[in-house]
Design a protein around this motif. Structure first.
Motif, PDB file in Angstrom:
ATOM      1  N   ILE A 130       0.867  -1.192   0.000  1.00  0.00           N
ATOM      2  CA  ILE A 130       0.000   0.000   0.000  1.00  0.00           C
ATOM      3  C   ILE A 130       0.897   1.234   0.000  1.00  0.00           C
ATOM      4  CG2 ILE A 130      -1.624   1.342   1.384  1.00  0.00           C
ATOM      5  CD1 ILE A 130      -2.948  -1.273   2.194  1.00  0.00           C
ATOM      6  N   PRO A 131       0.837   2.030  -1.069  1.00  0.00           N
ATOM      7  CA  PRO A 131       1.731   3.185  -1.189  1.00  0.00           C
ATOM      8  C   PRO A 131       1.081   4.450  -0.625  1.00  0.00           C
ATOM      9  CG  PRO A 131       0.525   2.959  -3.204  1.00  0.00           C
ATOM     10  CD  PRO A 131      -0.026   1.913  -2.250  1.00  0.00           C
ATOM     11  N   THR A 132       1.736   5.567  -0.838  1.00  0.00           N
ATOM     12  CA  THR A 132       1.104   6.849  -0.564  1.00  0.00           C
ATOM     13  C   THR A 132      -0.169   6.946  -1.396  1.00  0.00           C
ATOM     14  OG1 THR A 132       3.272   7.839  -0.171  1.00  0.00           O
ATOM     15  CG2 THR A 132       1.450   9.346  -0.617  1.00  0.00           C
ATOM     16  N   ALA A 133      -1.281   7.282  -0.744  1.00  0.00           N
ATOM     17  CA  ALA A 133      -2.559   7.410  -1.447  1.00  0.00           C
ATOM     18  C   ALA A 133      -2.700   8.802  -2.063  1.00  0.00           C
ATOM     19  CB  ALA A 133      -3.709   7.156  -0.485  1.00  0.00           C
ATOM     20  N   PHE A 134      -3.579   8.895  -3.061  1.00  0.00           N
ATOM     21  CA  PHE A 134      -4.013  10.209  -3.539  1.00  0.00           C
ATOM     22  C   PHE A 134      -5.147  10.639  -2.610  1.00  0.00           C
ATOM     23  CE2 PHE A 134      -6.652  12.851  -6.497  1.00  0.00           C
ATOM     24  CZ  PHE A 134      -5.748  13.883  -6.624  1.00  0.00           C
ATOM     25  N   ASN A 135      -4.872  11.660  -1.808  1.00  0.00           N
ATOM     26  CA  ASN A 135      -5.780  12.046  -0.728  1.00  0.00           C
ATOM     27  C   ASN A 135      -6.719  13.155  -1.197  1.00  0.00           C
ATOM     28  OD1 ASN A 135      -4.476  10.236   1.211  1.00  0.00           O
ATOM     29  ND2 ASN A 135      -2.741  11.646   0.997  1.00  0.00           N
ATOM     30  N   VAL A 136      -7.881  12.724  -1.655  1.00  0.00           N
ATOM     31  CA  VAL A 136      -8.845  13.628  -2.272  1.00  0.00           C
ATOM     32  C   VAL A 136      -9.351  14.641  -1.222  1.00  0.00           C
ATOM     33  CG1 VAL A 136     -11.090  13.725  -3.408  1.00  0.00           C
ATOM     34  CG2 VAL A 136      -9.518  11.839  -3.921  1.00  0.00           C
ATOM     35  N   PHE A 137      -9.366  15.895  -1.592  1.00  0.00           N
ATOM     36  CA  PHE A 137      -9.831  17.027  -0.778  1.00  0.00           C
ATOM     37  C   PHE A 137      -8.900  17.356   0.395  1.00  0.00           C
ATOM     38  CE2 PHE A 137     -14.076  14.909  -1.935  1.00  0.00           C
ATOM     39  CZ  PHE A 137     -14.158  15.538  -3.153  1.00  0.00           C
ATOM     40  N   MET A 138      -7.782  16.632   0.550  1.00  0.00           N
ATOM     41  CA  MET A 138      -6.903  16.868   1.704  1.00  0.00           C
ATOM     42  C   MET A 138      -6.062  18.127   1.473  1.00  0.00           C
ATOM     43  SD  MET A 138      -4.415  14.175   3.654  1.00  0.00           S
ATOM     44  CE  MET A 138      -3.734  14.518   5.280  1.00  0.00           C
ATOM     45  N   ASN A 139      -5.936  18.914   2.531  1.00  0.00           N
ATOM     46  CA  ASN A 139      -5.348  20.260   2.446  1.00  0.00           C
ATOM     47  C   ASN A 139      -3.996  20.271   3.157  1.00  0.00           C
ATOM     48  OD1 ASN A 139      -4.975  23.000   2.212  1.00  0.00           O
ATOM     49  ND2 ASN A 139      -6.661  23.581   3.571  1.00  0.00           N
ATOM     50  N   VAL A 140      -2.931  20.124   2.372  1.00  0.00           N
ATOM     51  CA  VAL A 140      -1.582  20.040   2.939  1.00  0.00           C
ATOM     52  C   VAL A 140      -0.697  21.100   2.286  1.00  0.00           C
ATOM     53  CG1 VAL A 140       0.396  18.523   3.379  1.00  0.00           C
ATOM     54  CG2 VAL A 140      -1.910  17.562   3.302  1.00  0.00           C
ATOM     55  N   PRO A 141      -0.778  22.341   2.777  1.00  0.00           N
ATOM     56  CA  PRO A 141       0.095  23.362   2.204  1.00  0.00           C
ATOM     57  C   PRO A 141       1.561  23.079   2.520  1.00  0.00           C
ATOM     58  CG  PRO A 141      -1.169  24.249   4.064  1.00  0.00           C
ATOM     59  CD  PRO A 141      -1.686  22.870   3.804  1.00  0.00           C
ATOM     60  N   VAL A 142       2.419  23.376   1.542  1.00  0.00           N
ATOM     61  CA  VAL A 142       3.864  23.195   1.671  1.00  0.00           C
ATOM     62  C   VAL A 142       4.532  24.558   1.511  1.00  0.00           C
ATOM     63  CG1 VAL A 142       5.922  22.149   0.632  1.00  0.00           C
ATOM     64  CG2 VAL A 142       3.786  20.850   0.745  1.00  0.00           C
ATOM     65  N   ASP A 143       5.435  24.870   2.429  1.00  0.00           N
ATOM     66  CA  ASP A 143       6.243  26.074   2.292  1.00  0.00           C
ATOM     67  C   ASP A 143       7.410  25.759   1.357  1.00  0.00           C
ATOM     68  OD1 ASP A 143       7.338  28.659   4.477  1.00  0.00           O
ATOM     69  OD2 ASP A 143       8.423  27.929   2.739  1.00  0.00           O
TER      70      ASP A 143
END
Lengths: 196, 196
Positions: A130-143
């Motif tokens: 099980i890999p990293t999932a595509f996380n629909v609607f998930m809000n992960v801002p990156v600096d």
């Protein structure tokens, strides 16, 4: 069109999606995340890959027009409609271990990882694959300069959705997320439809 | 201390690293990338995971003080020294497919993916289980607002290095990168040392 299927809060489902069919993932109440996995039907060693997708799409933010690629460099799913434009492809599904790490004072839950593992087991998928999932609607801002990321509540409103078209015959795993941070602490269902 | 081993340009190696031993990866000439993979020795279903690492480290930029985590949420490698501070954990190893995609006018090369697959095969690692590598010295700036990424030449100078300490018994895969973009088109060797 199969009608709408509901995934209860903090649970998951797995189902087949044929090449050319479309999967509509709907946030029925708003502010909820859905972890999505895709495997080639009948040959589950081929799986959606965040790294290959970032390579070919040249972005970490995927939306309408972008494609999710497999570990074998094949196109798996094309995003054909997206009313939110905010999804994450960096973080792994929440699990017993992430609950212990991030919420040491809360009850341990098997999380999206446990829900996906159980739902996908009949198709031959094992936990280690099980890999990293595509996380629909998930809000992960990156600096961009520090690299720091944070997990914020999703901006999705009731009825918001994303539609993905299958580029090969697939097995899909899909959840209504179980973690506190990813949905602002309110566990809600996810709806989906298979079109075509 | 085993002395310094050289990985020739556009090739790869695999070797064991015991718990508590340190791996020093050196850029001997400057401006070169080295793809690094880690598997649990004797149980290669456990493998380094960019998603779990981003989860627990809460950043996409890893440097001294950060840990690389496995798909089973265990600590694999801790970065104990880093003279560059610029590495990528977003992109998958270059491969025949990425050469066809990004360099259609250049000869196809099996890339870091092919080099890693061959070097790791004796340890039971199969192609489908090769994940996104930790790409030492690779320079992949991300625009935090658009999500767009680009691949620029590494900022590493001759003699720059990173040192990682094993938190479990490991099998390591390591390359001198084969892609044009990741090293400014100049294919150079990578050196490594096992300490302790």
């Amino acid at each position: 069109m199969t009608g709408t299927t509901r995934i209860s809060p903090r649970s998951g489902a797995a189902f087949e999606l044929g090449k050319g069919q479309r999967l509509k993932v709907i946030d029925p109440e708003g502010c909820q995340v859905s972890d999505l996995l895709a495997f080639r039907r009948g040959d589950v060693g081929e799986v959606v890959s965040n790294g290959r997708t970032f390579d070919y799409e040249e972005t970490i933010k995927l939306t309408e027009g972008n494609t999710l690629w497999s570990n074998r460099s094949n196109r798996m799913l094309r995003i054909v409609e997206d009313t939110v434009g905010c999804h994450d492809f960096l973080l792994t599904p929440c699990s017993k271990d992430t609950f212990r790490h991030f919420y040491p004072d809360k009850p341990v839950h098997r999380g999206c990882f446990g829900n996906l593992a159980e739902a996908l087991a009949p198709y031959g998928v094992t936990e280690d694959t099980i890999p990293t999932a595509f996380n629909v609607f998930m809000n992960v801002p990156v600096d961009g300069s520090s690299g720091k990321l944070e997990v914020l509540p999703p901006p999705s409103k009731a009825g918001d959705h994303i539609v993905l078209e299958a580029e090969m015959d697939l097995v899909i795993g899909l959840t209504a997320c179980s973690a506190y941070a990813s949905n602002g602490g309110s566990f809600r269902p996810i709806d989906y439809e298979i079109i075509g």
